[in-house]
Design a protein around this motif. Structure first.
Motif, PDB file in Angstrom:
ATOM      1  N   LYS A  18       0.886  -1.555  -0.149  1.00  0.00           N
ATOM      2  CA  LYS A  18      -0.097   0.100   0.102  1.00  0.00           C
ATOM      3  C   LYS A  18       0.847   1.436   0.413  1.00  0.00           C
ATOM      4  O   LYS A  18       0.528   2.172  -0.555  1.00  0.00           O
ATOM      5  N   LEU A  19       2.023   1.378   0.830  1.00  0.00           N
ATOM      6  CA  LEU A  19       2.969   2.358   0.733  1.00  0.00           C
ATOM      7  C   LEU A  19       3.610   2.705  -0.309  1.00  0.00           C
ATOM      8  O   LEU A  19       4.193   4.033  -0.413  1.00  0.00           O
ATOM      9  N   GLY A  20       4.788   1.495  -0.835  1.00  0.00           N
ATOM     10  CA  GLY A  20       5.161   1.202  -1.593  1.00  0.00           C
ATOM     11  C   GLY A  20       6.784   1.374  -1.224  1.00  0.00           C
ATOM     12  O   GLY A  20       7.494   0.888  -1.367  1.00  0.00           O
ATOM     13  N   GLN A  21       6.731   1.175   0.076  1.00  0.00           N
ATOM     14  CA  GLN A  21       8.129   1.676   1.215  1.00  0.00           C
ATOM     15  C   GLN A  21       7.683   0.226   2.615  1.00  0.00           C
ATOM     16  O   GLN A  21       5.811   0.522   2.603  1.00  0.00           O
ATOM     17  N   SER A  70      15.881  -7.236   1.252  1.00  0.00           N
ATOM     18  CA  SER A  70      14.998  -7.636  -0.470  1.00  0.00           C
ATOM     19  C   SER A  70      14.540  -6.900  -1.368  1.00  0.00           C
ATOM     20  O   SER A  70      13.770  -5.431  -0.604  1.00  0.00           O
ATOM     21  N   ASN A  71      14.511  -7.444  -2.463  1.00  0.00           N
ATOM     22  CA  ASN A  71      14.809  -6.388  -3.230  1.00  0.00           C
ATOM     23  C   ASN A  71      13.339  -6.748  -4.435  1.00  0.00           C
ATOM     24  O   ASN A  71      13.703  -7.245  -5.699  1.00  0.00           O
ATOM     25  N   THR A  72      12.196  -7.298  -4.108  1.00  0.00           N
ATOM     26  CA  THR A  72      11.431  -8.541  -4.906  1.00  0.00           C
ATOM     27  C   THR A  72       9.810  -7.176  -4.901  1.00  0.00           C
ATOM     28  O   THR A  72       9.640  -7.259  -4.408  1.00  0.00           O
ATOM     29  N   LEU A  94      -0.668 -19.446  -0.775  1.00  0.00           N
ATOM     30  CA  LEU A  94       0.865 -20.069  -0.234  1.00  0.00           C
ATOM     31  C   LEU A  94       0.991 -18.558   0.089  1.00  0.00           C
ATOM     32  O   LEU A  94       0.302 -17.348   0.216  1.00  0.00           O
ATOM     33  N   ASP A  95       0.922 -18.811   1.566  1.00  0.00           N
ATOM     34  CA  ASP A  95       1.814 -16.958   2.237  1.00  0.00           C
ATOM     35  C   ASP A  95       2.412 -16.375   1.932  1.00  0.00           C
ATOM     36  O   ASP A  95       1.621 -14.687   1.393  1.00  0.00           O
ATOM     37  N   LYS A  96       3.478 -16.258   0.536  1.00  0.00           N
ATOM     38  CA  LYS A  96       3.815 -15.401  -0.265  1.00  0.00           C
ATOM     39  C   LYS A  96       4.996 -15.727  -1.379  1.00  0.00           C
ATOM     40  O   LYS A  96       5.146 -16.522  -1.307  1.00  0.00           O
ATOM     41  N   LEU A  97       4.722 -15.296  -2.473  1.00  0.00           N
ATOM     42  CA  LEU A  97       5.276 -15.214  -3.673  1.00  0.00           C
ATOM     43  C   LEU A  97       6.435 -13.764  -3.992  1.00  0.00           C
ATOM     44  O   LEU A  97       6.465 -13.107  -3.702  1.00  0.00           O
ATOM     45  N   GLU A  98       7.358 -14.552  -4.164  1.00  0.00           N
ATOM     46  CA  GLU A  98       9.128 -13.151  -4.008  1.00  0.00           C
ATOM     47  C   GLU A  98       9.835 -13.316  -5.861  1.00  0.00           C
ATOM     48  O   GLU A  98       9.451 -14.258  -5.636  1.00  0.00           O
ATOM     49  N   TYR A  99       9.438 -12.024  -6.083  1.00  0.00           N
ATOM     50  CA  TYR A  99      10.016 -12.314  -7.926  1.00  0.00           C
ATOM     51  C   TYR A  99      11.206 -11.381  -7.104  1.00  0.00           C
ATOM     52  O   TYR A  99      10.952 -10.181  -7.510  1.00  0.00           O
TER      53      TYR A  99
END
Length: 136
Positions: A18-21, A70-72, A94-99
């Protein structure tokens, strides 16, 4: 305890989307505190205090060592019906996907002890494989 950790991480990552950071550390710890208080009746006074201390320590370290480095691109609470990774079927929430631009990582939050047996493929010892082999 595991549900409170999961809630804190999910809400913290949702805030990032939501915040972008990422928000400050206290935001993550407040989510954990809020969730632990919901489950307060499941603990004795002593165990509640111990888990609060353990969770605050773990979340601070996790934020420092994993989240901030993390920069995903992140997708939260992804429902998978027909996903396979290296031929292993992956289904469920799935709790989370990171790309990261090259690799997709499936993340399932766990707070218990690691048991290698849970990751064994099907074989003589376990016909269907361990709990985490091909299932979530």
């Amino acid at each position: 305890y595991g549900s409170a950790i999961h809630y804190a991480l999910e809400m913290y990552y949702a805030d990032r989307l939501k915040l972008g950071q990422f928000a400050e550390e206290q935001s993550l710890l407040r989510y954990f505190d809020k969730s632990m208080r919901i489950y307060r009746s499941h603990f004795t006074e002593h165990s509640f205090n111990g888990y609060m201390e353990r969770g605050n320590f773990a979340l601070k370290k996790f934020r420092e060592e994993h989240i901030l480095r993390s920069n995903t691109v992140v997708i939260l609470e992804y429902k998978s019906n027909h996903l396979a990774i290296d031929g292993v079927p992956v289904s469920g929430r799935l709790d989370k996907l990171e790309y990261d631009g090259n690799n997709l990582t499936v993340v399932d939050y766990k707070t218990g002890r690691l048991s290698e047996e849970k990751f064994l493929p099907p074989g003589e010892k376990m016909a269907e494989g361990g709990d985490y082999y091909g299932r979530l």
